[in-house]
Write an enzyme that holds these catalytic residues in place. Structure first.
Site, short mmCIF file in Angstrom:
data_model
loop_
_atom_site.label_atom_id
_atom_site.label_comp_id
_atom_site.label_asym_id
_atom_site.label_seq_id
_atom_site.Cartn_x
_atom_site.Cartn_y
_atom_site.Cartn_z
N GLN B 126 1.95 5.55 3.95
CA GLN B 126 3.00 4.56 3.74
C GLN B 126 4.34 5.23 3.47
O GLN B 126 4.47 5.98 2.49
CB GLN B 126 2.61 3.70 2.52
CG GLN B 126 3.60 2.63 2.16
CD GLN B 126 3.32 2.08 0.76
OE1 GLN B 126 3.31 2.80 -0.21
NE2 GLN B 126 3.07 0.79 0.68
N GLY B 127 5.32 4.97 4.30
CA GLY B 127 6.65 5.55 4.11
C GLY B 127 7.60 4.54 3.51
O GLY B 127 8.41 3.93 4.24
N SER B 161 1.49 9.30 0.01
CA SER B 161 0.13 9.77 -0.22
C SER B 161 -0.52 10.21 1.09
O SER B 161 -0.55 9.45 2.06
CB SER B 161 -0.72 8.68 -0.86
OG SER B 161 -0.13 8.27 -2.07
N GLU B 245 -1.45 -5.01 -1.78
CA GLU B 245 -1.72 -3.78 -2.54
C GLU B 245 -2.07 -4.12 -3.99
O GLU B 245 -3.01 -3.58 -4.55
CB GLU B 245 -0.51 -2.85 -2.51
CG GLU B 245 -0.74 -1.54 -3.27
CD GLU B 245 0.48 -0.64 -3.30
OE1 GLU B 245 1.59 -1.11 -3.06
OE2 GLU B 245 0.30 0.55 -3.58
N SER B 372 5.71 0.15 -10.89
CA SER B 372 5.42 0.71 -12.22
C SER B 372 5.06 -0.41 -13.21
O SER B 372 5.28 -1.59 -12.94
CB SER B 372 6.64 1.46 -12.73
OG SER B 372 7.69 0.54 -12.96
#
Lengths: 336, 386
Positions: B126-127, B161, B245, B372
């Site tokens: 994933q960019g 990742s 996600e 986060s």
């Protein structure tokens, strides 16, 4: 695996909430509960009640907590009927009582006693106390389930001729594997679950109050909910409420399905009530100094939550864990 | 809805399949697992085995190569995989891009990319994040400008990742800087990560391993067919993808795997078995996993009692729980914690010790990636104020 709160349970919850909103005096509330038939909710059907189950327990106990109804009515209207559903044989071997840190001296400590005793105080107009030194089940049964002779009208009569009741259990040192210990754990589980669900109502109440207050209170020219520091406290509070609810409801399911026993229910209920207490502390932080006053309600929920946790911890201290291993509890995580 | 008897039968079928197909090496790789990602090679191998059985995409509809299972079957399958210690297939294609292509992709994109995600031939990364666009993703500055029929990409992505192992990437790039920040973003598919114009630099994490990379784009040419949806749709697609996600991952089963590994270690350490602090903490952490389960199952079943912000609540609690399990694991390891060589131990105990020590460090990222904890709290607070 999650608890499905039925439409019926939701309807009962709303009716009960409306009732508690109208009446704030404990005696009036109690009378109204009896007048409207709520005292029969958890009485088994064969004894003339409605035989409500776990879904209703979760919904109704939360309303008690939300409206600060108090442990007395929680015990009388919910716990006693649920305890009375237990029909296993009585265990009557005398055992030496263990000194426990019970907050009320019920006058039974030095007597020869049974493995668990109910202090059942029926206070009439003359305020006389009647102590029934018998196991919980035996004490409750004459009131609600005393064989086929006992019927709905007698339950009504009993509730209508007493002004209040109080439930406490003196707990004794029990061998972990005795049937007395198993019975005690079952009662303990019911009481813990009722208190945990009641706590969920307290937590929801302080969340509602905090959301409302933070949208009204202005500082530095804006409502305090515009500050990220306050938003994050609200989020932590919301997480406490949701996971207190999830824990308590999971415990209800375990009780209903009889799949896991006391150790798992204990862990879940303590988890739930600890999160309730955390929610109340966060609510005070969000409100600021006003919440530390006698006048404002938020701080009173903290007192309720702290008492609820003390109650739950007391039950856990006094009852021996069952033989459930950590692996068995862990296996529940990956079960259906 | 699947009835109870069929579920029992289904569970037994899954259990038999796992018993017959999961190798000891794959199981061992789980004990050594240091992050939410399984060992890359073990995960790829396992994905191919699942695909051969027709179970390569358990949550996808049949028309795209999925199983068409009910929510209950999906949960049972995941539970059995966790119990058996299977590797976890790489999630970016299966859980994130796949559902997005089904919804926003062209027929050609679906036909070309979905089957190879299921078979395990393609691994996507994933960019999204950039050095100056982390939590504030809309601040991204990687540009895609039209040149002839192609898009030319320039810029950099970070915290990508497994870019060093993946062969494809989905990325966000700015196609316009004239409109509002969000509306100028588009969503692209890079079908060859080894193409000219791409440089991948691995980043070594605290645990000494490489999972993350920085990726540089220097005049990378992509055909117009690499665009998903229309120009400027990128932000809407991304919101849908992040929902997948945050909502598609079962944190309670991740906690279960961690707790199980801890038990394996403790069973081999007699001093720990009876340790009061350990037993109390373990019991509390398990209760937290159960309460997380209760909420996550409501989310999967789309039960209306699950609050609007459930995905954020689960991410917040799930990652925090995971870090708290790490802390108990550190306690149980005693002075063996953090030792790079566990030569005096063997077999399962050594695997668990190494996995636990590395996980403790790697897992500090859990409360940062995928939005986060601070971002999750902000989302929860917003939902309360609506």
């Amino acid at each position: 695996m999650y608890l499905n709160i039925t439409e019926q349970a939701r309807a009962i919850k709303h009716s009960l909430a409306a009732l508690f909103s109208r009446e704030i005096d404990t005696h009036q509330r109690r009378q109204r509960l009896i007048d409207e038939g709520f005292h029969l909710l958890f009485v088994p059907e064969h004894a003339g009640g409605f035989g409500a189950g776990g879904s209703e327990l979760a919904a109704v106990a939360a309303v008690y907590g939300h409206h600060r109804v108090g442990a007395e009515l929680l015990h009388e209207m919910i716990c006693l009927p649920l305890l009375a559903e237990d029909h296993s044989p009585l265990v009557t071997q005398p055992q030496t009582p263990r000194a426990v840190a019970w907050p009320i001296d019920n006058g039974l400590r030095n007597e020869e006693s049974y493995h668990a005793k109910l202090k059942y105080v029926v206070a009439g107009d003359s305020a006389q106390e009647v102590l029934i030194p018998l196991p919980v089940r035996q004490a409750v049964r004459p009131l609600l389930l005393a064989s086929s002779k006992f019927n709905r009208s007698e339950i009504h009569r009993w509730y209508n001729t007493t002004s209040h009741c109080d439930l406490s259990i003196e707990l004794h040192d029990l061998g972990a594997d005795t049937s007395a210990a198993m019975d005690s754990r079952r009662w303990g589980a019911i009481l813990l679950i009722a208190h945990a669900c009641c706590g969920v109502g307290m937590a929801q109440a302080v969340l509602d109050l905090s959301v409302r207050y933070s949208a009204e209170r202005r500082q530095f020219g804006q409502t305090i909910n515009a500050f990220q520091a306050v938003q994050h406290l609200l989020a932590e509070l919301a997480a406490d409420v949701e996971f207190a609810r999830s824990s308590a409801h999971y415990a209800v399911l375990l009780m209903e399905n009889d799949t896991l026993t006391f150790a798992a229910i204990k862990a879940l209920c303590l988890q739930a009530i600890n999160r309730v207490l955390s929610a109340c502390k966060l609510a005070i932080q969000i409100h600021g100094a006003i919440a530390t006053t006698e006048e404002y309600i938020v701080g009173h929920y903290l007192k309720d939550a702290a008492m609820t946790l003390s109650w739950a911890e007391h039950i856990c201290r006094c009852l021996p864990d069952d033989a459930l291993t950590l692996d068995e509890i862990l296996a529940e995580v990956a079960s259906v | 809805m699947t009835n109870r008897n069929s579920l029992v039968q289904f569970r037994s079928e899954v259990r038999t399949f796992l018993a017959n197909n999961l190798s000891e090496n794959m199981r061992r790789s789980c004990l050594q697992q240091a992050s939410i990602f399984s060992d890359f090679d073990a995960a790829s191998q396992w994905q191919k085995i699942l695909a051969d059985r027709g179970w390569g995409a358990p949550a996808w509809p049949v028309e795209y190569g999925g199983t068409g299972w009910s929510a209950e079957q999906y949960i049972v399958f995941q539970q059995e995989c966790a119990r058996a210690d299977t590797p976890q297939p790489f999630p970016l294609g299966l859980q994130m891009l796949g559902p997005i292509l089904m919804r926003f992709g062209s027929p050609e994109q679906k036909a070309r990319f979905l089957p190879s995600i299921v078979s395990g031939e393609d691994v996507w990364c994933q960019g999204f994040s950039e050095p100056n666009a982390g939590s504030d993703l809309a601040a991204l500055s990687t540009k895609a400008h039209k040149e002839g029929g192609d898009y030319v990409i320039n810029g950099t992505k970070i915290w990508t990742s497994f870019a060093h192992r993946a062969n494809r990437m989905f990325l966000l790039a700015r196609t316009s800087s004239e409109s509002a920040r969000q509306t100028g973003i588009s969503f692209f598919l890079v079908d060859d990560l080894r193409a000219n114009g791409i440089t991948i630099t691995p980043i070594v994490s605290l645990d000494g391993e490489v999972e993350q990379c920085q990726v540089f784009f220097d005049n990378l040419r992509l055909p117009a067919s690499a665009l998903v949806g229309k120009e400027g749709d990128g932000w809407e697609i991304t919101k849908a993808l992040l929902k997948e996600e945050r909502g598609g991952y079962l944190y309670y089963l991740a906690a279960y795997r961690q707790l199980k590994r801890l038990r394996a270690l403790v069973d081999a350490t007699p001093d720990c078995v009876a340790d009061h602090h350990y037993r109390q903490c373990f019991s509390r952490l398990t209760a937290r996993a159960l309460s997380l389960k209760s909420l996550e199952l409501r989310v999967v079943a789309q039960d209306d009692s699950a609050p609007e912000s459930s995905a954020s609540l689960c991410k917040l609690e799930g990652t925090r729980l995971s870090q708290d399990i790490d802390e108990l694991a550190r306690y149980c390891c005693g002075l063996q914690f953090g030792q790079t060589s566990q030569a005096e131990y063997s077999g399962l105990e050594r695997d668990a010790l190494e996995g636990i020590s590395r996980h403790y460090l790697n897992n500090r990222a859990a409360t940062l990636y995928g939005g986060s904890s601070q971002i999750q709290k902000t989302l929860i607070a917003r939902s309360l104020q609506r």
